[in-house]
Design a protein around this motif. Structure first.
Motif, PDB file in Angstrom:
ATOM      1  N   ALA A 216       2.472 -13.650   4.868  1.00  0.00           N
ATOM      2  CA  ALA A 216       3.636 -13.140   4.132  1.00  0.00           C
ATOM      3  C   ALA A 216       3.437 -13.307   2.621  1.00  0.00           C
ATOM      4  O   ALA A 216       3.780 -12.412   1.836  1.00  0.00           O
ATOM      5  CB  ALA A 216       4.905 -13.857   4.578  1.00  0.00           C
ATOM      6  N   LYS A 217       2.873 -14.433   2.200  1.00  0.00           N
ATOM      7  CA  LYS A 217       2.584 -14.633   0.778  1.00  0.00           C
ATOM      8  C   LYS A 217       1.473 -13.706   0.306  1.00  0.00           C
ATOM      9  O   LYS A 217       1.535 -13.148  -0.794  1.00  0.00           O
ATOM     10  CB  LYS A 217       2.221 -16.093   0.523  1.00  0.00           C
ATOM     11  N   LEU A 218       0.447 -13.548   1.143  1.00  0.00           N
ATOM     12  CA  LEU A 218      -0.662 -12.673   0.780  1.00  0.00           C
ATOM     13  C   LEU A 218      -0.185 -11.239   0.570  1.00  0.00           C
ATOM     14  O   LEU A 218      -0.585 -10.576  -0.403  1.00  0.00           O
ATOM     15  CB  LEU A 218      -1.723 -12.707   1.882  1.00  0.00           C
ATOM     16  N   PHE A 219       0.701 -10.767   1.450  1.00  0.00           N
ATOM     17  CA  PHE A 219       1.212  -9.404   1.349  1.00  0.00           C
ATOM     18  C   PHE A 219       2.443  -9.294   0.443  1.00  0.00           C
ATOM     19  O   PHE A 219       3.038  -8.218   0.330  1.00  0.00           O
ATOM     20  CB  PHE A 219       1.569  -8.868   2.746  1.00  0.00           C
ATOM     21  N   GLU A 220       2.821 -10.413  -0.152  1.00  0.00           N
ATOM     22  CA  GLU A 220       3.911 -10.464  -1.139  1.00  0.00           C
ATOM     23  C   GLU A 220       5.248  -9.987  -0.565  1.00  0.00           C
ATOM     24  O   GLU A 220       6.013  -9.269  -1.210  1.00  0.00           O
ATOM     25  CB  GLU A 220       3.532  -9.640  -2.374  1.00  0.00           C
ATOM     26  N   ILE A 221       5.538 -10.416   0.675  1.00  0.00           N
ATOM     27  CA  ILE A 221       6.843 -10.101   1.264  1.00  0.00           C
ATOM     28  C   ILE A 221       7.524 -11.364   1.791  1.00  0.00           C
ATOM     29  O   ILE A 221       8.457 -11.279   2.590  1.00  0.00           O
ATOM     30  CB  ILE A 221       6.722  -9.059   2.398  1.00  0.00           C
ATOM     31  N   ASP A 222       7.066 -12.539   1.338  1.00  0.00           N
ATOM     32  CA  ASP A 222       7.641 -13.792   1.835  1.00  0.00           C
ATOM     33  C   ASP A 222       9.120 -13.927   1.476  1.00  0.00           C
ATOM     34  O   ASP A 222       9.870 -14.598   2.182  1.00  0.00           O
ATOM     35  CB  ASP A 222       6.853 -15.005   1.303  1.00  0.00           C
TER      36      ASP A 222
ATOM     37  N   LYS B 249      -3.487  -3.310  -3.527  1.00  0.00           N
ATOM     38  CA  LYS B 249      -3.743  -4.742  -3.313  1.00  0.00           C
ATOM     39  C   LYS B 249      -3.736  -5.071  -1.826  1.00  0.00           C
ATOM     40  O   LYS B 249      -4.588  -5.831  -1.339  1.00  0.00           O
ATOM     41  CB  LYS B 249      -2.701  -5.604  -4.029  1.00  0.00           C
ATOM     42  N   ALA B 250      -2.778  -4.501  -1.084  1.00  0.00           N
ATOM     43  CA  ALA B 250      -2.701  -4.767   0.353  1.00  0.00           C
ATOM     44  C   ALA B 250      -3.926  -4.218   1.078  1.00  0.00           C
ATOM     45  O   ALA B 250      -4.433  -4.843   2.010  1.00  0.00           O
ATOM     46  CB  ALA B 250      -1.423  -4.166   0.935  1.00  0.00           C
ATOM     47  N   VAL B 251      -4.423  -3.046   0.647  1.00  0.00           N
ATOM     48  CA  VAL B 251      -5.644  -2.493   1.243  1.00  0.00           C
ATOM     49  C   VAL B 251      -6.802  -3.459   1.033  1.00  0.00           C
ATOM     50  O   VAL B 251      -7.568  -3.754   1.964  1.00  0.00           O
ATOM     51  CB  VAL B 251      -5.979  -1.112   0.629  1.00  0.00           C
ATOM     52  N   PHE B 252      -6.915  -3.973  -0.177  1.00  0.00           N
ATOM     53  CA  PHE B 252      -7.967  -4.957  -0.475  1.00  0.00           C
ATOM     54  C   PHE B 252      -7.814  -6.198   0.404  1.00  0.00           C
ATOM     55  O   PHE B 252      -8.791  -6.689   0.981  1.00  0.00           O
ATOM     56  CB  PHE B 252      -7.905  -5.348  -1.948  1.00  0.00           C
ATOM     57  N   ASP B 253      -6.580  -6.685   0.519  1.00  0.00           N
ATOM     58  CA  ASP B 253      -6.325  -7.894   1.315  1.00  0.00           C
ATOM     59  C   ASP B 253      -6.671  -7.682   2.785  1.00  0.00           C
ATOM     60  O   ASP B 253      -7.249  -8.567   3.429  1.00  0.00           O
ATOM     61  CB  ASP B 253      -4.857  -8.312   1.183  1.00  0.00           C
ATOM     62  N   VAL B 254      -6.327  -6.513   3.326  1.00  0.00           N
ATOM     63  CA  VAL B 254      -6.626  -6.233   4.727  1.00  0.00           C
ATOM     64  C   VAL B 254      -8.134  -6.199   4.962  1.00  0.00           C
ATOM     65  O   VAL B 254      -8.639  -6.739   5.954  1.00  0.00           O
ATOM     66  CB  VAL B 254      -5.972  -4.905   5.182  1.00  0.00           C
ATOM     67  N   LYS B 255      -8.858  -5.597   4.040  1.00  0.00           N
ATOM     68  CA  LYS B 255     -10.321  -5.564   4.169  1.00  0.00           C
ATOM     69  C   LYS B 255     -10.904  -6.974   4.154  1.00  0.00           C
ATOM     70  O   LYS B 255     -11.815  -7.293   4.931  1.00  0.00           O
ATOM     71  CB  LYS B 255     -10.928  -4.714   3.053  1.00  0.00           C
TER      72      LYS B 255
ATOM     73  N   LYS C 229     -18.319   1.291   3.463  1.00  0.00           N
ATOM     74  CA  LYS C 229     -18.598   0.009   2.820  1.00  0.00           C
ATOM     75  C   LYS C 229     -18.275  -1.187   3.713  1.00  0.00           C
ATOM     76  O   LYS C 229     -18.873  -2.248   3.572  1.00  0.00           O
ATOM     77  CB  LYS C 229     -17.796  -0.096   1.518  1.00  0.00           C
ATOM     78  N   LEU C 230     -17.345  -0.994   4.627  1.00  0.00           N
ATOM     79  CA  LEU C 230     -16.815  -2.126   5.374  1.00  0.00           C
ATOM     80  C   LEU C 230     -17.477  -2.332   6.736  1.00  0.00           C
ATOM     81  O   LEU C 230     -17.597  -3.468   7.206  1.00  0.00           O
ATOM     82  CB  LEU C 230     -15.304  -1.919   5.578  1.00  0.00           C
ATOM     83  N   CYS C 231     -17.916  -1.244   7.360  1.00  0.00           N
ATOM     84  CA  CYS C 231     -18.291  -1.313   8.771  1.00  0.00           C
ATOM     85  C   CYS C 231     -19.791  -1.474   8.990  1.00  0.00           C
ATOM     86  O   CYS C 231     -20.609  -0.937   8.250  1.00  0.00           O
ATOM     87  CB  CYS C 231     -17.822  -0.052   9.487  1.00  0.00           C
ATOM     88  N   SER C 232     -20.115  -2.196  10.047  1.00  0.00           N
ATOM     89  CA  SER C 232     -21.513  -2.319  10.446  1.00  0.00           C
ATOM     90  C   SER C 232     -21.930  -1.159  11.336  1.00  0.00           C
ATOM     91  O   SER C 232     -23.080  -0.724  11.308  1.00  0.00           O
ATOM     92  CB  SER C 232     -21.738  -3.649  11.168  1.00  0.00           C
ATOM     93  N   ARG C 233     -20.980  -0.632  12.125  1.00  0.00           N
ATOM     94  CA  ARG C 233     -21.287   0.494  13.015  1.00  0.00           C
ATOM     95  C   ARG C 233     -20.145   1.495  12.991  1.00  0.00           C
ATOM     96  O   ARG C 233     -19.022   1.159  12.623  1.00  0.00           O
ATOM     97  CB  ARG C 233     -21.555   0.014  14.446  1.00  0.00           C
ATOM     98  N   VAL C 234     -20.462   2.728  13.422  1.00  0.00           N
ATOM     99  CA  VAL C 234     -19.467   3.799  13.372  1.00  0.00           C
ATOM    100  C   VAL C 234     -19.670   4.744  14.549  1.00  0.00           C
ATOM    101  O   VAL C 234     -20.793   4.931  15.027  1.00  0.00           O
ATOM    102  CB  VAL C 234     -19.565   4.574  12.030  1.00  0.00           C
ATOM    103  N   GLY C 235     -18.563   5.299  15.030  1.00  0.00           N
ATOM    104  CA  GLY C 235     -18.609   6.334  16.046  1.00  0.00           C
ATOM    105  C   GLY C 235     -17.867   7.557  15.544  1.00  0.00           C
ATOM    106  O   GLY C 235     -16.846   7.435  14.866  1.00  0.00           O
ATOM    107  N   ILE C 236     -18.395   8.750  15.846  1.00  0.00           N
ATOM    108  CA  ILE C 236     -17.765   9.993  15.415  1.00  0.00           C
ATOM    109  C   ILE C 236     -17.424  10.814  16.650  1.00  0.00           C
ATOM    110  O   ILE C 236     -18.281  11.051  17.511  1.00  0.00           O
ATOM    111  CB  ILE C 236     -18.687  10.811  14.487  1.00  0.00           C
TER     112      ILE C 236
ATOM    113  N   GLU D  53      -5.541   3.897  11.791  1.00  0.00           N
ATOM    114  CA  GLU D  53      -5.211   4.201  10.396  1.00  0.00           C
ATOM    115  C   GLU D  53      -4.429   3.053   9.736  1.00  0.00           C
ATOM    116  O   GLU D  53      -3.311   3.246   9.250  1.00  0.00           O
ATOM    117  CB  GLU D  53      -4.395   5.496  10.311  1.00  0.00           C
ATOM    118  N   PRO D  54      -4.992   1.862   9.680  1.00  0.00           N
ATOM    119  CA  PRO D  54      -4.247   0.697   9.187  1.00  0.00           C
ATOM    120  C   PRO D  54      -3.912   0.715   7.701  1.00  0.00           C
ATOM    121  O   PRO D  54      -3.021  -0.014   7.262  1.00  0.00           O
ATOM    122  CB  PRO D  54      -5.193  -0.465   9.493  1.00  0.00           C
ATOM    123  N   PHE D  55      -4.600   1.545   6.907  1.00  0.00           N
ATOM    124  CA  PHE D  55      -4.402   1.516   5.457  1.00  0.00           C
ATOM    125  C   PHE D  55      -3.347   2.507   4.976  1.00  0.00           C
ATOM    126  O   PHE D  55      -2.991   2.503   3.797  1.00  0.00           O
ATOM    127  CB  PHE D  55      -5.725   1.799   4.742  1.00  0.00           C
TER     128      PHE D  55
END
Length: 234
Positions: A117-123, A166-172, A197-204, A158-160
């Motif tokens: 909650a503090k990280l996402f600034e909604i505490d 800032k929240a996108v950065f925090d989630v990553k 940039k984030l993933c080690s593997r990908v499926g299409i 689609e979590p982002f």
């Protein structure tokens, strides 16, 4: 670990997912990409046990989602593309409700709720009714609910979407932190730069068929992931 074995899902004569097979390993961030209507969300709903499928099997850490759905869901968290919450509840009461379902001990739940909650600034907003929240704030509550029971498998659609930068950065950063402890992360996204940039593997996936799966380097070669994705438009 997520193991998808020859999964097919039909809606009448329409084959939404066509004999798809691949594996997502422990401690791995796996991106699942495809155009709208390609079958991403359908497969995600099959993985999480929200939707039945016609043939094949899906295993969560060795357990079949068909045969042991409750045991699978105990080890898994799901963040949908559109936060589906009990909007007449206060946010803190809803999070506590999720903690109760997953039997999170009092000490751990307080520490984790405070942390996220503090990280996402909604505490300072946790005692507000969820109905009063913006889409982005609801998404943050959905993320907290997914993270608060420390899942072994995290599935996100689609979590982002709707999150501030800032929240996108925090989630990553949270995703990277979780995988260090062995958590399996499977997520769909249209933000291809993030996936690259984030993933080690990908499926299409295209028209229900898995057209490519492997390491990011194997799938995109010397091209960008965006270039590979756009080549699927024909």
């Amino acid at each position: 670990m997520i193991e998808i074995k020859n999964v097919t899902k039909k809606y009448g004569d329409n084959v939404a997912v066509d004999n798809v097979s691949f594996k997502v390993n422990d401690g791995e961030i796996f991106a699942f990409i495809g155009h709208n209507g390609a079958g991403k969300t359908t497969l995600i709903k099959c993985i999480t046990g929200i939707q039945e499928f016609d043939s094949g099997d899906i295993k969560i850490n060795g357990k079949s989602i068909k045969k042991e759905p409750v045991e699978c869901k105990k080890e898994m968290a799901f963040v949908p593309d559109n936060p589906e919450l009990y909007e007449q509840m206060k946010a803190i009461d809803y999070i506590d409700f999720i903690c109760d379902m997953y039997e999170v001990p009092e000490k751990e739940r307080k520490e984790r709720i405070d942390k996220y909650a503090k990280l996402f600034e909604i505490d300072d907003k946790l005692n507000d009714i969820i109905e009063s929240y913006s889409h982005g704030m609801k998404q943050k509550i959905a993320l907290i609910c997914a993270l608060v029971h420390n899942p072994k498998v995290l599935v996100m659609d689609e979590p982002f979407v709707g999150l501030d930068p800032k929240a996108v950065f925090d989630v990553k950063e949270i995703m990277r932190e979780l995988t260090k402890n062995g958590t399996t992360i499977f997520f769909s996204t249209h933000i291809l730069e993030v996936a690259e940039k984030l993933c080690s593997r990908v499926g299409i996936i295209k028209k229900g068929k898995l057209v490519s799966v492997g390491t990011m380097k194997d799938v995109k070669g010397d091209k960008s992931l965006e270039s590979v994705f756009l080549e699927l438009e024909d």
